[in-house]
Design a protein around this motif. Structure first.
Motif, PDB file in Angstrom:
ATOM      1  N   ILE A 289      18.778  16.952   5.989  1.00  0.00           N
ATOM      2  CA  ILE A 289      19.901  17.212   5.182  1.00  0.00           C
ATOM      3  C   ILE A 289      20.853  18.320   5.622  1.00  0.00           C
ATOM      4  N   THR A 290      22.167  17.808   5.441  1.00  0.00           N
ATOM      5  CA  THR A 290      23.301  18.670   5.850  1.00  0.00           C
ATOM      6  C   THR A 290      24.252  18.926   4.763  1.00  0.00           C
ATOM      7  N   THR A 291      24.946  20.092   5.028  1.00  0.00           N
ATOM      8  CA  THR A 291      26.333  20.203   3.822  1.00  0.00           C
ATOM      9  C   THR A 291      27.336  20.213   4.999  1.00  0.00           C
ATOM     10  N   PRO A 292      28.607  20.103   4.252  1.00  0.00           N
ATOM     11  CA  PRO A 292      29.855  20.081   5.211  1.00  0.00           C
ATOM     12  C   PRO A 292      29.803  21.601   5.767  1.00  0.00           C
ATOM     13  N   ILE A 293      30.437  22.106   6.940  1.00  0.00           N
ATOM     14  CA  ILE A 293      30.364  23.193   7.541  1.00  0.00           C
ATOM     15  C   ILE A 293      31.874  23.675   6.804  1.00  0.00           C
ATOM     16  N   TYR A 294      31.788  24.722   5.955  1.00  0.00           N
ATOM     17  CA  TYR A 294      32.813  25.405   5.388  1.00  0.00           C
ATOM     18  C   TYR A 294      33.913  26.059   6.450  1.00  0.00           C
TER      19      TYR A 294
ATOM     20  N   PHE B 173      24.382   2.974   2.474  1.00  0.00           N
ATOM     21  CA  PHE B 173      24.756   3.812   3.530  1.00  0.00           C
ATOM     22  C   PHE B 173      25.629   5.141   2.971  1.00  0.00           C
ATOM     23  N   ILE B 174      26.550   4.636   2.003  1.00  0.00           N
ATOM     24  CA  ILE B 174      27.482   5.331   1.395  1.00  0.00           C
ATOM     25  C   ILE B 174      27.335   5.534  -0.120  1.00  0.00           C
ATOM     26  N   LEU B 175      27.000   6.603  -0.738  1.00  0.00           N
ATOM     27  CA  LEU B 175      26.739   6.715  -2.040  1.00  0.00           C
ATOM     28  C   LEU B 175      27.795   7.679  -2.935  1.00  0.00           C
ATOM     29  N   PRO B 176      28.260   7.377  -3.941  1.00  0.00           N
ATOM     30  CA  PRO B 176      27.572   6.457  -4.986  1.00  0.00           C
ATOM     31  C   PRO B 176      28.294   5.103  -4.290  1.00  0.00           C
ATOM     32  N   GLU B 177      27.993   4.122  -5.034  1.00  0.00           N
ATOM     33  CA  GLU B 177      28.628   2.604  -4.648  1.00  0.00           C
ATOM     34  C   GLU B 177      30.102   2.644  -4.691  1.00  0.00           C
TER      35      GLU B 177
ATOM     36  N   LEU C  85      28.657  15.671   0.722  1.00  0.00           N
ATOM     37  CA  LEU C  85      29.840  16.016   1.079  1.00  0.00           C
ATOM     38  C   LEU C  85      30.792  15.871  -0.006  1.00  0.00           C
ATOM     39  N   GLY C  86      31.850  16.428  -0.140  1.00  0.00           N
ATOM     40  CA  GLY C  86      32.786  16.058  -1.268  1.00  0.00           C
ATOM     41  C   GLY C  86      33.779  15.027  -1.038  1.00  0.00           C
ATOM     42  N   LYS C  87      34.329  14.197  -2.008  1.00  0.00           N
ATOM     43  CA  LYS C  87      35.062  13.177  -1.990  1.00  0.00           C
ATOM     44  C   LYS C  87      36.287  13.353  -1.052  1.00  0.00           C
ATOM     45  N   ASP C  88      36.656  14.508  -1.010  1.00  0.00           N
ATOM     46  CA  ASP C  88      37.931  15.056  -0.132  1.00  0.00           C
ATOM     47  C   ASP C  88      37.879  14.642   1.182  1.00  0.00           C
TER      48      ASP C  88
ATOM     49  N   LEU D 115      26.201  11.205   0.858  1.00  0.00           N
ATOM     50  CA  LEU D 115      26.390  11.125  -0.489  1.00  0.00           C
ATOM     51  C   LEU D 115      27.590  12.184  -0.854  1.00  0.00           C
ATOM     52  N   ALA D 116      28.448  11.381  -1.563  1.00  0.00           N
ATOM     53  CA  ALA D 116      29.644  12.217  -1.869  1.00  0.00           C
ATOM     54  C   ALA D 116      30.045  12.231  -3.354  1.00  0.00           C
ATOM     55  N   HIS D 117      30.001  13.636  -3.587  1.00  0.00           N
ATOM     56  CA  HIS D 117      30.113  14.228  -4.857  1.00  0.00           C
ATOM     57  C   HIS D 117      31.768  14.310  -5.152  1.00  0.00           C
ATOM     58  N   GLY D 118      31.905  14.493  -6.553  1.00  0.00           N
ATOM     59  CA  GLY D 118      33.134  14.851  -7.055  1.00  0.00           C
ATOM     60  C   GLY D 118      33.732  16.246  -7.142  1.00  0.00           C
ATOM     61  N   TRP D 119      34.589  16.696  -7.919  1.00  0.00           N
ATOM     62  CA  TRP D 119      35.364  17.958  -7.713  1.00  0.00           C
ATOM     63  C   TRP D 119      35.075  18.676  -8.836  1.00  0.00           C
TER      64      TRP D 119
END
Ligand code: MSP
Length: 685
Positions: free
Chosen positions: A7-12, A180-184, A257-260, A285-289
């Protein structure tokens, strides 16, 4: 079933200090990773910092230091924050690492040789703010449509990656792999984006415009576009590593990752991998803000929450819990103080903490602290069934990445335990046994069963919450007689056998009294509050040392208190040379009223232990991060703005066993004691 997990996070970006949005992504990845470990997988968790590009170049320029100096300092802020938040990453990658740079250059060379990269003259409207070109029809009122800033017409040679040739292949892959890309709905967003013809990707920046980047291996007049460099971290961070069982780590199971940053991840990255004929990651997996007053929290808007404030006030686990419970992955959520307090008070203090205290206290009061063994569980099917249901539901929701729902189902179990205790009223049964020692032995059995079942259900709940609140879960488990971190074998009913000694514990999750702390600040009368609570002691770093122009015995220090720089005059000449003090960490009495000392205003006082010959030894905070607020024992700090020297003189601090005490209260930060290598009995001033 597959036994490994990457698993990874974006690199900040290393131009910012971490805020609650960054903390969320990283905690989310950590919690998912810890759940995978709990369920018996071998895991690898990668995070890091994105250190090249215009943003960093500008930030360093503003501070008048080199880019390297800047990123060396800023990446550490992320590492420190992750340590405070209990993040267990396996590797922290920096894009300025030698190995990463080499990896990126190899990838570029490979694509170049495979004829995937070409050069072309390019003309367009360039926005310095957004670091990119816009087409004429994208401009709004002739300005950059994103930042609203002015654009300039530029014509320059650049290198392009043939991204467009992979458009159909990418669409097909997304359609064939619905998760492949979540959420739908994010998947649909990407597919929507792919309805328009995909352009080739400009992957270079001329050095005349941007120096701080990785040189193209085939043309050193250019550096690599920062996103092309950054995305490759997901492979470069693991390419020479493997799981313990020898399996290779790539491909990633989850990129969080974030949706941005959806397009860069879900379009650029897979096509880059296709160009190099490498395996694609399994899921994005893209989350919101996190929003503040309905706006995305961001440094530019200045509406950020600093996680440190919450960690210091309430502890890391409450922050982790709130972030995971409050946000439905994919949706936006608001961060407010009120929500934080009410959510953690309800779930953690009223439900979880309360249930554990009830069982622990009862067993201590009436069973000498030893958990009774179950005798017949027949009466307690309700709780056993609730527990079995909870196991099934949490496992399923975690698999579906619905963490807040999974956590909620554990809270439902905990509420069932409280209700079970209320309904069965063990105190009444006990009273009856006491008033009639010859009563039917069944009553004793029933009492044992009630306590056992409640303890067992809570043990299970704490085990299931371990990935979210690791420290508190262990503490709670020890109050139920368990002395180890849970693993897969603990996710079942019937692990406690009875006969365990339950460790006494203070309230696991004290309620946050919202008005009390404010009231204490306003109307504190002498004697009401421990005088030490008014004093704010912080870990600081001495950045510069000069002689006081007008006082022989004093140094003038520039001190970094984690937030700001401040000047402090210190009488340490007898004990330290200026060089010895530079870059040293220390403890500052930080809310001491500023005072002018021979013309220079001093803001605070460094703590030092008294040594022979009138020497002083600065207190050493060791690895406790700069900016941390220290605490004596369990006494919460309710510091007022300005404390006086008299307030400090009222209290006495002494060294014992190389630690510092106020009466019996140890000076610590989240249970890490502050060190003082002075003899026992030395005072601290
Ligand atoms: N450096 C790039 C990512 C490169 S990855 C190959 C970047 N960095 S960033 O510092 O801006 O942080 C990105 C991530 O931080 C976002 O994708 C998101 O996960 C998180 N967040 C930043 N602000 C946020 C909120 N307000 N709310 C939630 N998360 C947010 O982009």
């Amino acid at each position: 079933m597959k036994k490994t997990f990457y698993i990874t996070t974006p690199i900040y970006y290393a131009n910012d200090k971490p805020h609650i949005g960054h903390a969320y992504t990283t905690v989310l990845a950590d919690v998912i990773n810890r759940y995978q470990k709990l369920f018996g997988h071998e895991c690898f968790f990668l995070t890091g910092t994105d250190e090249h590009g215009q943003k960093v170049q500008q930030a360093a320029k503003k501070r008048n230091i080199s880019e390297k100096q800047h990123v060396d300092e800023y990446h550490q802020r992320f590492k420190d924050m992750w340590q405070l938040l209990g993040i267990q990453y396996d590797h922290f990658i920096r894009t300025t690492d030698k190995e990463h740079i080499q990896f990126v250059q190899n990838a570029l060379q490979e694509l170049y040789e495979k004829d995937q990269i070409y050069s072309q003259n390019y003309q367009g409207w360039y926005s310095v703010g957004e670091e990119r070109f816009f087409a004429e029809d994208e401009l709004v009122d002739g300005k950059d449509p994103i930042s609203g800033r002015t654009v300039e017409w530029l014509e320059e040679k650049n290198y392009f990656f043939k991204m467009s040739i992979y458009q159909d292949k990418l669409i097909e892959h997304i359609q064939k792999n619905p998760d492949f890309i979540l959420p739908e709905f994010r998947k649909n967003e990407v597919l929507g984006f792919l309805k328009k013809p995909l352009q080739d990707l400009c992957i270079s920046r001329p050095k005349s415009r941007l120096k701080w980047g990785i040189a193209l291996p085939f043309d050193d007049k250019f550096v690599t576009y920062v996103w092309f460099d950054a995305l490759l971290n997901y492979q470069s961070g693991v390419y020479n590593r493997s799981f313990k069982n020898g399996e290779k780590i790539w491909p990633a199971d989850y990129h969080i990752l974030g949706k941005d940053i959806l397009t860069t991840h879900c379009v650029y990255w897979p096509t880059m991998l296709m160009g190099m004929e490498r395996e694609l990651p399994r899921h994005f997996l893209a989350h919101g803000w996190w929003l503040m007053q309905d706006k995305k929290m961001s440094k530019t808007d200045g509406n950020v929450v600093n996680p440190l404030d919450y960690i210091q006030k309430y502890g890391a686990d409450k922050v982790r819990y709130f972030l995971m419970r409050e946000m439905t992955i994919g949706q936006d959520a608001s961060f407010t103080d009120e929500l934080f307090v009410s959510r953690t008070n309800t779930d953690l203090a009223n439900d979880l903490g309360n249930a554990i205290n009830r069982v622990n206290k009862f067993v201590h009061a009436h069973f000498d602290g030893v958990l009774p063994a179950p005798t017949s569980a027949s009466d307690n099917q309700v709780l056993i069934q609730a527990a079995q249901h909870c196991i099934g539901e949490t496992e399923q929701e975690i698999r579906n990445m619905k963490l807040s729902v999974a956590i909620k189902s554990v809270i439902v179990l905990i509420r069932a335990v409280n209700k079970f205790i209320d309904n069965n009223a063990p105190w009444k049964i006990l009273q009856m046994i006491k008033s009639n020692p010859d009563c039917d032995p069944k009553h004793k059995e029933k009492l044992a069963d009630i306590l056992y079942c409640a303890a067992e259900a809570l043990r299970l709940a704490l085990s299931l919450l371990y990935p979210v609140i690791p420290q508190k879960s262990l503490q709670g488990l020890s109050m139920l007689g368990i002395g180890k971190a849970p693993d897969i074998s603990d996710i079942a009913w019937g692990i406690l056998a009875g006969g365990e000694s339950l460790q006494k514990g203070e309230g696991l999750f004290p309620r946050i009294e919202v008005n009390k702390s404010k009231k204490q600040l306003k109307n504190s009368r002498p004697g009401e509050l421990d005088p030490i609570a008014r004093l704010d002691f912080r870990v600081v770093e001495i950045e510069n040392v000069e002689n006081h122009p007008d006082a022989d015995g004093l140094y003038v220090l520039v001190i970094n208190d984690g937030e700001h720089k401040r000047t402090v005059c210190a009488g340490l000449k007898n004990s330290y040379t200026a060089d010895e003090l530079r870059n040293k960490k220390a403890v500052l009495f930080s809310n001491l009223k500023p005072a002018r000392l021979r013309g220079i205003v001093s803001n605070g006082m460094l703590l030092a232990a008294d040594m022979p010959e009138e020497k002083a030894q600065l207190i050493d905070p060791g690895s406790i991060p700069t900016g941390s607020q220290l605490q004596f024992g369990q006494i919460d700090v309710v510091a007022k703005k300005n404390a006086s020297l008299k307030d400090f003189q009222k209290i006495s601090l002494l060294v014992k066993d190389e630690k510092i005490y106020y009466n019996k209260n140890l000076l610590h930060f989240q249970n890490t004691p502050v060190k003082a290598t002075a003899p026992d009995g030395a005072g601290v001033h």
